[in-house]
Design an enzyme around this catalytic site. Structure first.
Site, short mmCIF file in Angstrom:
data_model
loop_
_atom_site.label_atom_id
_atom_site.label_comp_id
_atom_site.label_asym_id
_atom_site.label_seq_id
_atom_site.Cartn_x
_atom_site.Cartn_y
_atom_site.Cartn_z
N GLY A 165 0.97 -1.38 0.00
CA GLY A 165 -0.25 0.03 0.07
C GLY A 165 1.10 1.27 0.13
O GLY A 165 1.96 1.24 0.63
N GLY A 219 -5.51 0.63 10.18
CA GLY A 219 -4.93 0.03 11.16
C GLY A 219 -5.24 -1.38 11.37
O GLY A 219 -6.39 -1.65 12.07
N HIS A 257 -8.89 5.50 2.56
CA HIS A 257 -7.59 5.85 1.75
C HIS A 257 -7.25 7.39 2.09
O HIS A 257 -6.21 7.87 1.54
CB HIS A 257 -7.46 5.39 0.77
CG HIS A 257 -7.57 3.80 0.47
ND1 HIS A 257 -8.82 3.14 0.57
CD2 HIS A 257 -6.76 2.91 0.38
CE1 HIS A 257 -8.27 1.84 0.51
NE2 HIS A 257 -7.12 1.64 0.34
N VAL A 258 -8.23 8.24 2.43
CA VAL A 258 -7.81 9.66 2.70
C VAL A 258 -6.63 9.99 3.36
O VAL A 258 -5.76 10.79 3.09
CB VAL A 258 -9.06 10.40 3.18
CG1 VAL A 258 -8.80 11.80 3.53
CG2 VAL A 258 -10.31 10.45 2.03
N ASP A 270 0.67 2.76 9.26
CA ASP A 270 0.17 1.80 10.25
C ASP A 270 1.08 1.89 11.37
O ASP A 270 0.90 1.76 12.80
CB ASP A 270 -0.01 0.57 10.13
CG ASP A 270 -1.39 0.17 9.16
OD1 ASP A 270 -1.88 1.29 8.85
OD2 ASP A 270 -1.28 -0.92 8.42
N THR A 327 6.06 -6.14 2.30
CA THR A 327 7.24 -6.01 1.38
C THR A 327 8.67 -6.42 2.23
O THR A 327 9.49 -7.11 1.55
CB THR A 327 7.28 -4.63 1.17
OG1 THR A 327 5.81 -4.25 0.42
CG2 THR A 327 8.54 -4.08 0.20
N ARG A 353 -23.49 7.81 14.09
CA ARG A 353 -23.19 7.74 12.40
C ARG A 353 -21.65 7.24 12.31
O ARG A 353 -20.89 7.36 12.91
CB ARG A 353 -22.98 9.03 11.91
CG ARG A 353 -24.39 9.69 11.75
CD ARG A 353 -25.39 9.09 10.44
NE ARG A 353 -26.49 9.85 10.24
CZ ARG A 353 -27.66 9.85 10.84
NH1 ARG A 353 -27.62 8.76 11.82
NH2 ARG A 353 -28.56 10.57 10.32
O1 F6P Z 1 -0.83 -1.37 5.38
C1 F6P Z 1 -1.23 -0.04 5.26
C2 F6P Z 1 -2.74 -0.05 4.82
O2 F6P Z 1 -3.20 1.50 4.62
C3 F6P Z 1 -3.73 -0.45 6.26
O3 F6P Z 1 -3.89 0.30 7.09
C4 F6P Z 1 -5.22 -0.82 5.42
O4 F6P Z 1 -5.69 -1.76 5.86
C5 F6P Z 1 -4.42 -1.39 3.93
O5 F6P Z 1 -3.41 -0.69 3.84
C6 F6P Z 1 -5.48 -1.03 2.80
O6 F6P Z 1 -4.90 -1.61 1.75
P1 F6P Z 1 -5.64 -1.47 0.33
O7 F6P Z 1 -4.86 -0.04 -0.36
O8 F6P Z 1 -5.14 -2.64 -0.40
O9 F6P Z 1 -7.12 -1.29 0.56
#
Ligand code: F6P
Length: 341
Positions: A10, A170, A272-273, A127, A105, A266
């Site tokens: 990621g 996380g 991903h932000v 993380d 990795t 809520r």
């Molecule tokens: O390992 C980093 C991370 O951002 C995690 O916190 C998250 O669960 C994961 O990658 C999300 O991965 P992907 O981009 O494959 O959805």
């Protein structure tokens, strides 16, 4: 020397700062030639690469993402590819390879290093769960983004007298949730390291409303789970990389809190932000230092190591130690956050 560099797993803010630093230190200071592999290990396994020059890294220091691209690779695919990677490496005349990545990795890097490839790893992940390094770059940016989001959620929560249940990244560790929750003054923080007690979370929120407060913020790391058999919980499956597919802790927890408290709740999933956009100054500096030290390590022939921040120094740590265990949130750090609540 000829040095290869790749980004895998990621993405995270600061990857480009490492790439730039490797090129600056290698090309400008040592007269090295730097080769960038495309899309992570795929580039090494399939021979997809391009030269990286001072020009090609100009202006990327503050840029999020990675100019080299990144993919995840299945462990079995990589195991089968060690001999091929070694051959590419020899054909290209590489003296060293610098993979920049997180847990997966670095485990792959160890496999290739054990297979005889000249590897110096650079740890990255928002993380912050890599052992042996105090911090990974990307974490500070993710915490800043998450804290800003939590601050913003407070005002809308208060206007509507709601509970906001905010899910942060996380999967195995709750570092982002702990730090952002603390920085924003969240009222409850739940992390994967410690299954949460739904009664306790409910009571914290109830007590707050009973005191006349008009909102509550509950922060959860995406991998957090309740104590077994304490509330209805939808379990997840596993994806092709062996990662758990989450079922949405914020959605499930907010539903449960709404039911138990009779208050509107809520779920907010920041997603991903947290990984996008420009790195903070702290992450740029750490990433730049890691790149600089990785090149030095290649020149010293210190293969089978990663760069690590220890105190204020960058040291080299054996890959085997770095991937042995994840760095989880210790009980005493979690206790400090509970005091804040
Ligand atoms: O390992 C980093 C991370 O951002 C995690 O916190 C998250 O669960 C994961 O990658 C999300 O991965 P992907 O981009 O494959 O959805």
């Amino acid at each position: 020397m000829r040095i290869g560099v790749l980004t895998s797993g990621g993405d995270c803010p600061g990857l480009n700062a490492v790439i730039r630093s490797v090129v600056h230190r290698g090309v400008a200071d040592h007269g090295d030639e730097i080769i960038g592999f495309e899309d992570g290990w795929r580039g090494l396994l399939e021979g997809a690469h391009r030269p990286l020059t001072l020009d090609s890294v100009s202006g990327i220091l503050a840029q999020g993402g990675t100019i080299l691209g990144s993919t995840r690779v299945q462990p079995s695919h990589l195991r089968d590819g060690v001999a091929r990677a070694k051959k590419y490496c020899e054909d290209l005349g590489l003296d060293g390879i610098i993979p920049i990545g997180g847990e997966g990795t670095l485990k792959a890097a160890r496999l290739l290093s054990d297979g005889g490839l000249p590897i110096v790893g650079v740890p990255k992940t928002i993380d912050n769960d890599i052992a042996c390094t105090d911090v990974t770059f990307g974490f500070d940016t993710a915490v800043s983004v998450a804290t800003e989001a939590l601050d913003r959620l407070k005002t809308t929560a208060e206007s509507h007298q709601r509970v906001m249940v905010v899910e942060l990244m996380g999967r195995h560790t709750g570092w982002i949730a702990l730090h952002a929750g603390m920085a924003a003054g969240a009222h409850a923080i739940v992390v994967p390291e410690r299954p949460f007690n739904i009664e306790k979370v409910t009571e914290v929120v109830r007590e707050r409303f009973d005191r006349g407060k008009k909102f509550a913020i509950v922060v959860c790391a995406e991998g957090a789970k309740p104590e077994p058999d304490t509330m209805h919980w939808e379990a997840g499956t596993t994806d092709i990389y062996g990662h758990e597919r989450f079922t949405g802790v914020a959605t499930q927890l907010s539903r449960e809190l709404e039911h138990r408290l009779g208050k509107e709740a809520r779920p907010v999933i920041l997603g991903h932000v947290q990984r996008g956009g420009t790195p903070t100054a702290y992450d740029r500096v750490l990433a730049t230092r890691f790149g600089w030290h990785a090149v030095e390590a290649v020149h010293k022939g210190a293969f089978g190591h990663i760069t690590a921040l220890q105190g204020t120094d960058i040291n080299l740590v054996p890959l085997a130690d770095a991937v042995a265990d994840l760095k989880t949130v210790p009980a005493e750090r979690y206790a400090e956050a509970e005091t804040v609540i």
